[in-house]
Design a protein around this motif. Sequence first.
Motif, PDB file in Angstrom:
ATOM      1  N   TYR A 131      -7.019  -0.562   9.955  1.00  0.00           N
ATOM      2  CA  TYR A 131      -6.634  -0.569   8.535  1.00  0.00           C
ATOM      3  C   TYR A 131      -5.565  -1.621   8.303  1.00  0.00           C
ATOM      4  O   TYR A 131      -4.903  -2.078   9.245  1.00  0.00           O
ATOM      5  CB  TYR A 131      -6.183   0.821   8.075  1.00  0.00           C
ATOM      6  CG  TYR A 131      -4.954   1.358   8.763  1.00  0.00           C
ATOM      7  CD1 TYR A 131      -5.035   1.909  10.039  1.00  0.00           C
ATOM      8  CD2 TYR A 131      -3.711   1.332   8.144  1.00  0.00           C
ATOM      9  CE1 TYR A 131      -3.915   2.403  10.675  1.00  0.00           C
ATOM     10  CE2 TYR A 131      -2.576   1.828   8.775  1.00  0.00           C
ATOM     11  CZ  TYR A 131      -2.694   2.357  10.042  1.00  0.00           C
ATOM     12  OH  TYR A 131      -1.583   2.848  10.673  1.00  0.00           O
ATOM     13  N   HIS A 176      -7.459   4.513  -3.261  1.00  0.00           N
ATOM     14  CA  HIS A 176      -8.260   4.546  -2.033  1.00  0.00           C
ATOM     15  C   HIS A 176      -8.834   5.928  -1.748  1.00  0.00           C
ATOM     16  O   HIS A 176      -9.570   6.102  -0.779  1.00  0.00           O
ATOM     17  CB  HIS A 176      -7.415   4.130  -0.826  1.00  0.00           C
ATOM     18  CG  HIS A 176      -6.957   2.707  -0.858  1.00  0.00           C
ATOM     19  ND1 HIS A 176      -7.781   1.664  -0.514  1.00  0.00           N
ATOM     20  CD2 HIS A 176      -5.776   2.157  -1.216  1.00  0.00           C
ATOM     21  CE1 HIS A 176      -7.115   0.526  -0.638  1.00  0.00           C
ATOM     22  NE2 HIS A 176      -5.898   0.801  -1.066  1.00  0.00           N
ATOM     23  N   GLY A 220      -3.553   3.096   2.664  1.00  0.00           N
ATOM     24  CA  GLY A 220      -4.379   2.547   3.739  1.00  0.00           C
ATOM     25  C   GLY A 220      -4.514   3.463   4.947  1.00  0.00           C
ATOM     26  O   GLY A 220      -5.599   3.612   5.518  1.00  0.00           O
TER      27      GLY A 220
END
Length: 174
Positions: free
Chosen positions: A93, A159, A126
């Motif tokens: 990531y 996300h 993330g």
Amino acid sequence: MKKLEEYVRSIPDFPEPGIIFRDVTSILQDADGLHMAVDSLIDMVKDLDYDLVIGPESRGFIFGVPVAYAQHKGFVPVRKKGKLPCETIAMEYDLEYGQATIEMHKDAIRPGQKVIIVDDLIATGGTTEAIVKLIEQLGGQVVKICFVMELKGLNGREHLKGYDVDSAIIYEGK
Ligand code: PRP
Ligand code: MG
């Protein structure tokens, strides 16, 4: 009685100018702060049907294990690359500068198990996005994602669309 946010120490210009660092150690070192933080996470999940708590190294361990213990669930660590001894799956990531890799044991989650994710903080999202991918690769189902703190200005929830996300403290900025 003090509110949870009053236990968070905010350090301006750390680790770089313009950033306000939200320090979780000041919650942890106070008995009431620690209770309040863990209890607020437990409140988010106590009515849910789930099997396991998933927490990322290292600050996710601090808050994930007491939730798992209190709820009588197992705890699965997500670790930085190279730390887990058995067969793993890995996910890369993005960090602010560069990339990182996290891993989970392949046999940590059985297909169909319901899990919650606990971490101290969502910033860019993330880390959590990578954890969700690992869980789903193993056939797990994420039923809730819980944070002590959220930096809303970094839009981490973008996300995590479609997931049930909850934070005890939400800071509007970065
Ligand atoms: C911090 C924090 C979260 C993550 C949030 O962990 O504890 O896990 O960053 O950032 P993101 O939403 O932008 O991914 P860090 O990787 O610094 O490691 P640590 O928990 O070991 O301190
Ligand atoms: Mg972390």
